[in-house]
Design a protein around this motif. Structure first.
Motif, PDB file in Angstrom:
ATOM      1  N   ALA A  84       0.831  -1.207   0.000  1.00 55.84           N
ATOM      2  CA  ALA A  84       0.000   0.000   0.000  1.00 55.84           C
ATOM      3  C   ALA A  84       0.862   1.253   0.000  1.00 55.84           C
ATOM      4  CB  ALA A  84      -0.912   0.006   1.229  1.00 55.84           C
ATOM      5  N   HIS A  85       0.276   2.345  -0.485  1.00 58.35           N
ATOM      6  CA  HIS A  85       0.909   3.649  -0.346  1.00 58.35           C
ATOM      7  C   HIS A  85       0.908   4.049   1.134  1.00 58.35           C
ATOM      8  CE1 HIS A  85      -0.157   4.278  -4.725  1.00 58.35           C
ATOM      9  NE2 HIS A  85       1.082   4.732  -4.691  1.00 58.35           N
ATOM     10  N   THR A  86       1.963   4.690   1.561  1.00 60.70           N
ATOM     11  CA  THR A  86       2.007   5.203   2.933  1.00 60.70           C
ATOM     12  C   THR A  86       0.871   6.187   3.166  1.00 60.70           C
ATOM     13  OG1 THR A  86       4.416   4.958   2.949  1.00 60.70           O
ATOM     14  CG2 THR A  86       3.455   6.372   4.635  1.00 60.70           C
ATOM     15  N   GLU A  87       0.553   6.960   2.148  1.00 60.68           N
ATOM     16  CA  GLU A  87      -0.535   7.928   2.254  1.00 60.68           C
ATOM     17  C   GLU A  87      -1.866   7.233   2.490  1.00 60.68           C
ATOM     18  OE1 GLU A  87      -2.012  11.771   2.441  1.00 60.68           O
ATOM     19  OE2 GLU A  87       0.051  11.046   2.428  1.00 60.68           O
ATOM     20  N   ALA A  88      -2.035   6.027   1.959  1.00 61.25           N
ATOM     21  CA  ALA A  88      -3.268   5.271   2.189  1.00 61.25           C
ATOM     22  C   ALA A  88      -3.388   4.883   3.665  1.00 61.25           C
ATOM     23  CB  ALA A  88      -3.298   4.031   1.306  1.00 61.25           C
ATOM     24  N   PRO A 201      -7.392   7.564  -5.628  1.00 60.63           N
ATOM     25  CA  PRO A 201      -6.427   7.101  -6.631  1.00 60.63           C
ATOM     26  C   PRO A 201      -5.272   6.292  -6.051  1.00 60.63           C
ATOM     27  CG  PRO A 201      -6.050   9.409  -6.152  1.00 60.63           C
ATOM     28  CD  PRO A 201      -7.283   9.014  -5.385  1.00 60.63           C
ATOM     29  N   LEU A 202      -5.224   6.163  -4.723  1.00 54.72           N
ATOM     30  CA  LEU A 202      -4.143   5.405  -4.096  1.00 54.72           C
ATOM     31  C   LEU A 202      -4.417   3.903  -4.213  1.00 54.72           C
ATOM     32  CD1 LEU A 202      -3.790   7.586  -0.872  1.00 54.72           C
ATOM     33  CD2 LEU A 202      -2.240   7.576  -2.846  1.00 54.72           C
ATOM     34  N   HIS A 203      -3.388   3.115  -3.874  1.00 57.90           N
ATOM     35  CA  HIS A 203      -3.509   1.655  -3.977  1.00 57.90           C
ATOM     36  C   HIS A 203      -3.205   0.986  -2.644  1.00 57.90           C
ATOM     37  CE1 HIS A 203      -4.013   1.909  -8.245  1.00 57.90           C
ATOM     38  NE2 HIS A 203      -2.815   2.461  -8.435  1.00 57.90           N
ATOM     39  N   ALA A 204      -3.903  -0.100  -2.392  1.00 56.10           N
ATOM     40  CA  ALA A 204      -3.635  -0.965  -1.243  1.00 56.10           C
ATOM     41  C   ALA A 204      -4.132  -2.351  -1.636  1.00 56.10           C
ATOM     42  CB  ALA A 204      -4.343  -0.467   0.006  1.00 56.10           C
ATOM     43  N   ASP A 205      -3.198  -3.263  -1.845  1.00 55.24           N
ATOM     44  CA  ASP A 205      -3.550  -4.600  -2.331  1.00 55.24           C
ATOM     45  C   ASP A 205      -2.831  -5.663  -1.508  1.00 55.24           C
ATOM     46  OD1 ASP A 205      -5.099  -3.989  -4.919  1.00 55.24           O
ATOM     47  OD2 ASP A 205      -3.249  -2.850  -5.218  1.00 55.24           O
ATOM     48  N   ARG A 206      -3.572  -6.669  -1.103  1.00 63.30           N
ATOM     49  CA  ARG A 206      -2.960  -7.825  -0.465  1.00 63.30           C
ATOM     50  C   ARG A 206      -2.503  -8.786  -1.557  1.00 63.30           C
ATOM     51  NH1 ARG A 206      -6.315 -10.241   4.384  1.00 63.30           N
ATOM     52  NH2 ARG A 206      -4.272 -11.220   4.692  1.00 63.30           N
ATOM     53  N   ALA A 213       3.040  -9.515  -5.938  1.00 63.19           N
ATOM     54  CA  ALA A 213       3.739  -8.474  -5.181  1.00 63.19           C
ATOM     55  C   ALA A 213       4.445  -7.501  -6.109  1.00 63.19           C
ATOM     56  CB  ALA A 213       4.729  -9.110  -4.207  1.00 63.19           C
ATOM     57  N   ASP A 214       5.116  -8.032  -7.132  1.00 59.79           N
ATOM     58  CA  ASP A 214       5.826  -7.168  -8.083  1.00 59.79           C
ATOM     59  C   ASP A 214       4.847  -6.260  -8.825  1.00 59.79           C
ATOM     60  OD1 ASP A 214       8.184  -8.352  -7.317  1.00 59.79           O
ATOM     61  OD2 ASP A 214       8.245  -9.753  -9.011  1.00 59.79           O
ATOM     62  N   THR A 215       3.710  -6.822  -9.209  1.00 56.95           N
ATOM     63  CA  THR A 215       2.704  -6.020  -9.908  1.00 56.95           C
ATOM     64  C   THR A 215       2.167  -4.914  -9.000  1.00 56.95           C
ATOM     65  OG1 THR A 215       2.044  -7.913 -11.276  1.00 56.95           O
ATOM     66  CG2 THR A 215       0.483  -6.089 -11.085  1.00 56.95           C
ATOM     67  N   ALA A 216       1.870  -5.266  -7.759  1.00 63.93           N
ATOM     68  CA  ALA A 216       1.333  -4.285  -6.817  1.00 63.93           C
ATOM     69  C   ALA A 216       2.348  -3.180  -6.531  1.00 63.93           C
ATOM     70  CB  ALA A 216       0.934  -4.980  -5.520  1.00 63.93           C
ATOM     71  N   LEU A 217       3.609  -3.549  -6.378  1.00 72.85           N
ATOM     72  CA  LEU A 217       4.652  -2.542  -6.142  1.00 72.85           C
ATOM     73  C   LEU A 217       4.801  -1.624  -7.351  1.00 72.85           C
ATOM     74  CD1 LEU A 217       7.256  -4.837  -4.365  1.00 72.85           C
ATOM     75  CD2 LEU A 217       6.090  -2.872  -3.323  1.00 72.85           C
TER      76      LEU A 217
END
Length: 484
Positions: A84-88, A201-206, A213-217
């Motif tokens: 996840a983004h830190t901002e999230a 617009p932020l992201h947070a994915d398990r 993981a690579d895709t989410a990063l």
């Protein structure tokens, strides 16, 4: 098993669920667990308790129950396999509302690691898991759950009950992956008011594997977190004048103000000073002074918007700051009334209300605004009291064994109220609805324009006419809402 790491004197504690294999996946600088731990170190967190694999979902849930019952302040539960983004994360951990909340995305396409939820009125009113379904889901839960101090006991009870059900196999083949999902289901069904913190617009994915993981990063790098932080600092439900004639450019002052070390309270002070200067110029009474006062009043309102934007951007919230901002708005407006009336009287006697009854008009405009603000505060206070009493007397407890949650908190709306809600969805009607109540931006614009182009008498008459319409609209709306 848990390991605790004390970080700061903040009031938020975190339970980090390092109970799935994915949290050990490598990424830049270590593992996903290391990454999220580093993110938490940059947020106002008092301590982090890392929960390692200990025997299944039931054991994990009982561990969380024990922590919740011993916790003080706010408790956040999140999985270490979250990218996840830190901002999230900050949308929960740094939000001024310290109550219960869940991180959600408007994407309604649920999945194994994105359980469906239904959000209404800014709250999560139904939540799902592999066992619990959600009719009419309109969002997905993204794995971060915050329990406010008032809900810690409920969280402990819910976690204990879920542990018993999981161990008995009554929730199906539950795994540690679903622990935080089940906690949200339980907290919502226990009647807790869970705020929906939207990702935007932020992201947070398990994730479950290295490819995911690579895709989410990679998706994280596609978003400018700093820009999102600035965008969210600007109110998206402000008045027409504030939106198009102030916030459209005052947003460019937020970062410079933050770099200069200005606090929101300091900007509020500048706003008050500019309003007093505007009143001084208005009191001169001639056309040039009226124009100068109008410009100063506009700049005062710009600072009035900027202090809130700066507070949201820097997350420098305080009860004193909120009180100071509200009191400053009233003080600025009333001192400008006085300046306008003095300028119109131009040194003539104050007897019989001054020339053209200007002092009578000024006092009437002031009383009308006091009544309007009284209506707002009284209605807000009564709703808060009614909600507290209702929650104490009749918390809606729903069984955790019910697979489907179809309860709707609101009955269908009819008549004028339904029309008002329909208007809210139409752009032009939405703006008219916001403007009719004569919010502070429209009032400041009305005062500045009429004072610069006409005179104080026209200003007060315009305030009284528009203000009377606003009071009528507000009273009708309050009565309809109260009846509903």
């Amino acid at each position: 098993m848990t390991a605790s790491m004390t970080r700061a004197s903040a009031t938020t504690s975190v339970v980090l669920l390092a109970t799935t294999p994915a949290c050990r996946l490598p990424c830049a600088g270590g593992t996903l667990l290391d990454r999220i731990n580093d993110q938490l170190s940059r947020l106002p967190v008092r301590d982090v308790q890392v929960m390692t694999p200990g025997g299944g979902a039931g054991v994990d849930l009982r561990g969380i129950a024990k922590i919740a019952r011993a916790a003080t302040g706010v408790l956040v539960v999140l999985p270490a396999d979250l990218v996840a983004h830190t901002e999230a994360l900050a949308q929960l951990l740094e939000h001024p509302a310290r109550g219960s909340a869940a991180l959600v995305s408007s994407d309604a396409g649920g999945g194994p690691l994105r359980p469906p939820v239904r959000v209404e009125g800014g709250r999560v009113v139904a939540a799902g898991s592999s066992f619990h379904t959600v009719p009419e889901a309109n969002a997905t839960f993204r794995g971060v759950l915050q329990a406010g101090g008032a809900d810690l006991a409920s969280l402990g009870d819910v976690a204990e009950e879920l542990a018993d059900l999981a161990d008995a196999g009554r929730l199906g083949p539950v795994t540690p992956v679903e622990v935080v999902d089940l906690l949200l289901v339980g907290l919502v069904r226990a009647g807790a008011r869970v705020r929906a913190a939207r990702l935007g617009p932020l992201h947070a994915d398990r994730v479950t594997g290295q490819a995911g993981a690579d895709t989410a990063l990679g998706r994280l790098a596609e978003v400018d977190e700093e820009q999102v932080r600035l965008d969210t600092a600007i109110k998206d439900r402000d008045g027409f004048f504030a939106t198009y004639f102030v916030s459209s450019w005052s947003r460019h002052l937020v970062r410079p103000a933050a770099r200069l070390g200005l606090t929101p309270n300091a900007v509020t002070g500048i706003s008050v000073a500019l309003a007093f200067l505007a009143a001084v110029w208005f009191s001169a009474g001639d056309r040039g002074a009226q124009v100068a006062g109008a410009v100063l009043l506009y700049l005062s309102f710009v600072c009035d918007c900027l202090d809130g934007q700066l507070a949201r951007y820097t997350r420098s919230f305080s009860p004193f700051g909120a009180w100071m901002d509200g009191m400053a708005d009233r003080l600025k407006e009333y001192v400008v009334y006085v300046g306008l009336a003095i300028g119109y009287a131009a040194g003539l006697p104050w007897s019989d209300g001054g020339p053209d009854g200007i002092w009578h008009l000024a006092v009437a405009a002031m009383i009308l605004q006091v009544v309007r603000h009284g209506l707002d505060f009284a209605f807000g206070g009564s709703r808060a009291d009614a909600r507290r009493i209702g929650e104490l007397w009749s918390k809606p407890v729903r069984s955790l064994l019910e697979a489907s949650d179809g309860a709707r908190p609101d009955a269908p709306r009819k008549g004028v109220l339904r029309l008002a809600l329909a208007m809210e969805r139409e752009s032009l009607a939405r703006w008219l609805k916001r403007m009719v109540v004569l919010p502070i931006g429209e009032r400041m614009a009305l005062i500045a324009i009429t004072a610069a182009v006409f005179n104080a008498r026209v200003t007060f008459l315009a305030l009284l006419v528009w203000g009377a319409v606003a009071v009528t609209y507000q009273l009708a709306g309050r009565m309809l809402r109260t009846a509903r």
